[in-house]
Design a protein around this motif. Structure first.
Motif, PDB file in Angstrom:
ATOM      1  N   SER A   1     -55.080  45.259 -63.939  1.00  0.00           N
ATOM      2  CA  SER A   1     -55.098  43.799 -63.909  1.00  0.00           C
ATOM      3  C   SER A   1     -53.865  43.246 -63.198  1.00  0.00           C
ATOM      4  CB  SER A   1     -55.183  43.226 -65.329  1.00  0.00           C
ATOM      5  OG  SER A   1     -54.041  43.572 -66.084  1.00  0.00           O
TER       6      SER A   1
ATOM      7  N   LYS B   1     -51.610  39.471 -62.363  1.00  0.00           N
ATOM      8  CA  LYS B   1     -51.368  38.068 -62.664  1.00  0.00           C
ATOM      9  C   LYS B   1     -50.325  37.509 -61.709  1.00  0.00           C
ATOM     10  CE  LYS B   1     -49.673  34.881 -66.252  1.00  0.00           C
ATOM     11  NZ  LYS B   1     -49.129  34.760 -67.623  1.00  0.00           N
TER      12      LYS B   1
ATOM     13  N   ASP C   1     -62.361  39.492 -56.319  1.00  0.00           N
ATOM     14  CA  ASP C   1     -61.201  39.743 -57.175  1.00  0.00           C
ATOM     15  C   ASP C   1     -60.017  38.882 -56.774  1.00  0.00           C
ATOM     16  OD1 ASP C   1     -62.651  41.590 -58.546  1.00  0.00           O
ATOM     17  OD2 ASP C   1     -61.568  43.359 -57.846  1.00  0.00           O
TER      18      ASP C   1
ATOM     19  N   TYR D   1     -53.907  37.341 -66.814  1.00  0.00           N
ATOM     20  CA  TYR D   1     -54.178  38.530 -66.002  1.00  0.00           C
ATOM     21  C   TYR D   1     -55.670  38.597 -65.687  1.00  0.00           C
ATOM     22  CZ  TYR D   1     -49.530  40.576 -66.673  1.00  0.00           C
ATOM     23  OH  TYR D   1     -48.184  40.806 -66.633  1.00  0.00           O
ATOM     24  N   VAL D   2     -55.984  39.158 -64.528  1.00  0.00           N
ATOM     25  CA  VAL D   2     -57.372  39.332 -64.109  1.00  0.00           C
ATOM     26  C   VAL D   2     -57.605  40.810 -63.831  1.00  0.00           C
ATOM     27  CG1 VAL D   2     -59.102  38.800 -62.357  1.00  0.00           C
ATOM     28  CG2 VAL D   2     -57.512  37.027 -63.113  1.00  0.00           C
ATOM     29  N   GLN D   3     -58.612  41.378 -64.463  1.00  0.00           N
ATOM     30  CA  GLN D   3     -58.936  42.782 -64.220  1.00  0.00           C
ATOM     31  C   GLN D   3     -59.655  42.908 -62.887  1.00  0.00           C
ATOM     32  OE1 GLN D   3     -61.051  44.672 -67.437  1.00  0.00           O
ATOM     33  NE2 GLN D   3     -60.249  46.680 -66.887  1.00  0.00           N
TER      34      GLN D   3
ATOM     35  N   ASN E   1     -54.671  48.658 -67.339  1.00  0.00           N
ATOM     36  CA  ASN E   1     -56.045  48.144 -67.335  1.00  0.00           C
ATOM     37  C   ASN E   1     -56.430  47.513 -65.993  1.00  0.00           C
ATOM     38  OD1 ASN E   1     -54.549  45.814 -67.377  1.00  0.00           O
ATOM     39  ND2 ASN E   1     -55.621  44.865 -69.100  1.00  0.00           N
TER      40      ASN E   1
END
Length: 353
Positions: A162, A164, A79, A91-93, A160
């Motif tokens: 996430s 960024k 992650d 954004y990265v979940q 969610n």
């Protein structure tokens, strides 16, 4: 040649775990199960006794694997790596555990006025300390990376899960928090399996003592001598029971160039290894404090970078936390609530307050 490098690295990691030496007793009636493994580029050691000690340790090792896969900066699919790769773009979940670590890091960045900052990744990569690429960057290189360091440029979307990084080129490094979080997770497993006593030692820098030794006495933890390499050299021995302990020092990962020591604890405001006379910092956090191991991990770096005066003032503002800092003149400074006896004190050291 590669085999030599691997052997050298393992040797260095074994030294790392002995930054805090564990002196444990053994009982004829209750066997202490001990397992040592290499994770997060560090030697981890788990000790436990009780009817389900083996099961607890195996479950703990599986959990440590999960944490490493999501939090490591050296695993491309983690992650953290995905967050860093998407910096300035999207954004990265991520797993909820990453959200927790990052939110906690941001909290203490704010409380410490930026002394602790997980966005030092670009500086860590620049120096490469502890890797085959370690070097002294130029002033211009460091200045070019400083604008990429700043916890205020971490955006978290809790809806969610996430994250960024707002600037392209930014990078998070959880080296100052992930092992503490992992120790807290192992502690949960120990409680689930009703472990009677044991030690969770993750790299020697994050330690939690569960219960007492089989003979009813506290676990003994030796604080590593910051200027001697032998695993038998320590500043003194601390008795611990149901407490988290973390130590950070300029001896853990470093190189020496032209007689000057360059270590891995970087000052996020200057971009250079912290140079304020502190050699090591030991934090002890009571078990009543939530996430005690993660907090201890964060605070060792915070005090180390802040220095003795400001660092101890910060510790005194927190509940259930105490600190001992050792300076290059071999003086030991304690926070006002440090009431832990340091047994077998090395005569080289003296208490300054």
């Amino acid at each position: 040649m590669r085999a030599i490098k691997v052997i050298k690295k393992i040797s260095m990691l074994m030294t790392c775990i002995l930054c805090i030496l564990i002196f444990s007793g053994c009982s004829k009636n209750q066997e202490i199960i001990t397992k040592t493994t290499l994770k997060m580029d560090t030697v981890f050691q788990l000790k436990a006794y009780g009817p389900k000690a083996n099961e607890a340790i195996e479950a703990s090792l599986s959990r440590l694997d999960e944490i490493e896969k999501m939090a490591s900066v050296t695993i491309d699919s983690s992650d953290i790596s995905k967050i860093n790769q998407a910096a300035g773009k999207e954004y990265v979940q991520v797993h909820p555990e990453i959200i927790k670590m990052v939110e906690t890091a941001v909290k203490y960045s704010k409380l410490s006025n930026g002394v602790f900052d997980i966005t030092v990744g670009p500086l860590v990569n620049l120096w490469g300390i502890g890797t085959d690429n370690e070097r002294i960057p130029t002033d211009e290189e460091i200045k070019s990376k400083l604008p990429l360091v700043g916890y205020n440029d971490i955006s978290i979307n809790e809806e969610n899960n996430s994250i960024k990084l707002l600037k392209e080129g930014m990078a998070i490094d959880l080296g100052g928090i992930a092992k503490g979080f992992a120790a807290d997770e192992v502690l949960k497993i120990y409680k689930e399996y009703d472990i009677k006593g044991g030690i969770i030692s993750l790299g020697g820098s994050s330690i939690y003592t569960v219960g007492k030794k089989p003979d009813g006495t506290p676990w003994n933890v030796g604080v590593k001598h910051p200027r001697k390499d032998s695993d038998q050299d320590y500043v003194g021995i601390i008795n611990l029971s149901e407490q988290a302990l973390s130590t950070s020092g300029d001896y853990e990962r470093y190189f020496i160039k032209d007689g000057k020591r360059y270590h891995h604890i970087l000052n996020p405001s200057t971009g250079y290894p912290t140079d304020n006379g502190v050699m090591s910092v030991t934090i002890v956090v009571d078990s009543s404090v939530p996430d005690s191991n993660m907090l201890a991990d964060i605070l060792t770096k915070t005090v180390f970078i802040a220095g003795v005066d400001n660092g101890l003032k910060f510790i005194d503002s927190l509940q259930g936390v105490s600190c001992m800092a050792i300076t290059s003149d071999y003086n030991i400074y304690k926070s006002s609530n440090w009431n832990i006896k340091l047994n077998k004190l090395d005569p080289e050291f003296k208490f300054a307050n």
